[in-house]
Design an enzyme around this catalytic site. Structure first.
Site, PDB file in Angstrom:
ATOM      1  N   LYS A   1     -31.449 -42.877  22.976  1.00 37.63           N
ATOM      2  CA  LYS A   1     -31.476 -41.549  23.611  1.00 37.63           C
ATOM      3  C   LYS A   1     -31.260 -41.603  25.110  1.00 37.63           C
ATOM      4  O   LYS A   1     -30.908 -40.600  25.725  1.00 37.63           O
ATOM      5  CB  LYS A   1     -32.778 -40.830  23.274  1.00 37.63           C
ATOM      6  CG  LYS A   1     -32.747 -40.262  21.862  1.00 37.63           C
ATOM      7  CD  LYS A   1     -33.503 -38.963  21.740  1.00 37.63           C
ATOM      8  CE  LYS A   1     -33.375 -38.400  20.341  1.00 37.63           C
ATOM      9  NZ  LYS A   1     -33.962 -39.306  19.318  1.00 37.63           N
TER      10      LYS A   1
ATOM     11  N   SER B   1     -31.299 -47.740  15.902  1.00 35.16           N
ATOM     12  CA  SER B   1     -31.366 -46.724  16.958  1.00 35.16           C
ATOM     13  C   SER B   1     -32.567 -46.818  17.877  1.00 35.16           C
ATOM     14  O   SER B   1     -32.537 -46.285  18.981  1.00 35.16           O
ATOM     15  CB  SER B   1     -31.315 -45.335  16.326  1.00 35.16           C
ATOM     16  OG  SER B   1     -32.378 -45.177  15.404  1.00 35.16           O
TER      17      SER B   1
HETATM   18  C1  LIG Z   1     -33.739 -39.161  18.084  1.00 38.61           C
HETATM   19  C2  LIG Z   1     -33.591 -40.366  17.246  1.00 38.61           C
HETATM   20  C3  LIG Z   1     -32.728 -40.398  16.135  1.00 38.61           C
HETATM   21  C4  LIG Z   1     -31.941 -39.198  15.678  1.00 38.61           C
HETATM   22  O1  LIG Z   1     -31.035 -38.697  16.615  1.00 38.61           O
HETATM   23  P1  LIG Z   1     -30.478 -37.200  16.509  1.00 38.61           P
HETATM   24  O2  LIG Z   1     -29.521 -37.060  17.617  1.00 38.61           O
HETATM   25  O3  LIG Z   1     -31.659 -36.269  16.640  1.00 38.61           O
HETATM   26  O4  LIG Z   1     -29.867 -37.071  15.149  1.00 38.61           O
HETATM   27  C5  LIG Z   1     -32.615 -41.592  15.429  1.00 38.61           C
HETATM   28  N1  LIG Z   1     -33.327 -42.688  15.767  1.00 38.61           N
HETATM   29  C6  LIG Z   1     -34.163 -42.695  16.818  1.00 38.61           C
HETATM   30  C7  LIG Z   1     -34.913 -43.952  17.125  1.00 38.61           C
HETATM   31  C8  LIG Z   1     -34.327 -41.542  17.606  1.00 38.61           C
HETATM   32  O5  LIG Z   1     -35.174 -41.560  18.631  1.00 38.61           O
END
Ligand SMILES: *Cc1c(COP(=O)(O)O)cnc(C)c1O
Length: 324
Positions: A50, A303
């Site tokens: 993010k 992510s």
């Molecule tokens: C926010 C987040 C997501 C999802 O992202 P979106 O843009 O809301 O679909 C996935 N993994 C992690 C670790 C996140 O913080």
């Protein structure tokens, strides 16, 4: 309109705040003739992707807007990202949260140098305060996903994957509010329309999956899940991500809590990576063969790894040697 050009522009702006992350092989998932690689967004300074979107949005603001400060209502990875990016740029960041937010989360945000405002008993109350600060004090809101510069920032992940693995034919990407998948899928498919993009959510409270099915943004009940970063709605007046998910996502896979836990354990025991539940979900698609859209050259996004280590330890130790 968010275009490939906006993603290239975001990449220039976020340099020095978000890092270019490694794409590493995953031998334990590279079976049946597949070459599977992991995009390590867990290596961002805030431990989640993010930061790209937050840095992209903050750097797109005018000097004057930045001086007035930025504000957001997230205490999760989005809030951390805004706090960190603001600190790097010498901007003022305010994170609004409800009284229910646990002290450790509050401390983590404060440690990143952000001001905290504690208000009300719910996320809605915190969001109301964000809108008040925007209106009364001229601050700029940095929303977690449904914002053009945020989406362009997340899309920079696709540019890196295509440079690091030019044969890639399948991207497996988390799907919550949709900023991540919208940016990645738009950028990847503009460069190579043959690339397939598979979205992954949990069964418990998957708002985007329900909305895609309904053909319009709908609300779902929020439930407790190991993939807590994938919780929350997509906004009934969604501007960008719903339409982009409709246009660019080839398949959506929903996971049980057991499958999420097993994916975390697999990535840890077999590949050596610590991930939060949301971070691990892509692995489950391969482990349990959950999509017929998966090709031979696959990249999964890890992510984030913003997980309480006690919880992590419990999840993975119950599944020691998860090599089923
Ligand atoms: C926010 C987040 C997501 C999802 O992202 P979106 O843009 O809301 O679909 C996935 N993994 C992690 C670790 C996140 O913080």
């Amino acid at each position: 309109m968010i275009t490939l050009q906006s993603v290239f522009a975001a990449r220039e702006r976020i340099r020095g705040i978000a890092v270019q992350t490694p794409l590493v092989p995953a031998p334990s998932l590279s079976v049946d003739g597949r070459d599977v690689r992991l995009k390590l967004e867990i290596c961002q300074p805030t431990t989640a992707f993010k930061l790209r979107g937050a840095a992209s949005a903050l750097t797109a603001l005018s000097e004057k807007q930045r001086e007035a400060g930025v504000v957001c209502a997230s205490t999760g990875n989005a809030g951390r990202a805004v706090a960190y990016a603001a600190k790097m740029m010498g901007a003022r960041a305010t994170i609004c949260m409800s009284k229910l937010v646990p002290q450790n989360k509050l401390d983590a945000i404060a440690a990143l140098g952000a001001e905290t405002v504690i208000i009300g008993d719910s996320q809605d109350d915190a969001q109301q305060e964000v809108w008040r600060l925007v209106k009364d004090e001229g601050m700029a809101e940095i929303p977690p996903f449904d914002h053009a510069d945020v989406i362009a920032g997340q899309g920079t992940i696709a540019l890196e994957i295509l440079e690091q693995f030019s044969e890639v034919d399948t991207l497996i990407v988390q799907l919550s509010g949709g900023g991540l998948i919208a940016g990645i899928a738009m950028a990847a498919k503009t460069i190579n329309p043959a690339i397939r993009v598979i979205g992954v959510s949990m069964e418990r409270g998957a708002a985007m999956a329900a909305s895609l099915k309904a053909g319009k943004p709908v609300e779902v009940r929020e439930e407790k899940t190991l993939a807590d970063s994938l919780g929350g709605g997509i906004n009934l007046n969604n501007r960008y991500t719903f339409k982009m998910a409709q246009d660019f996502v080839d398949d959506v896979v929903l996971l049980t809590e057991e499958q999420i836990a097993r994916a975390m354990a697999h990535l840890y025991w077999r590949e050596g990576w610590v991930t939060e539940g949301a971070g691990a979900v892509g692995a489950a698609v391969l482990l349990d063969n959950l999509s017929d859209k998966v090709g031979r050259n696959v990249a999964l996004v890890l992510s984030g790894k913003n997980v309480d280590m006690e919880t992590f330890h419990q999840v993975v130790s119950k599944r020691e040697g998860a090599h089923a």
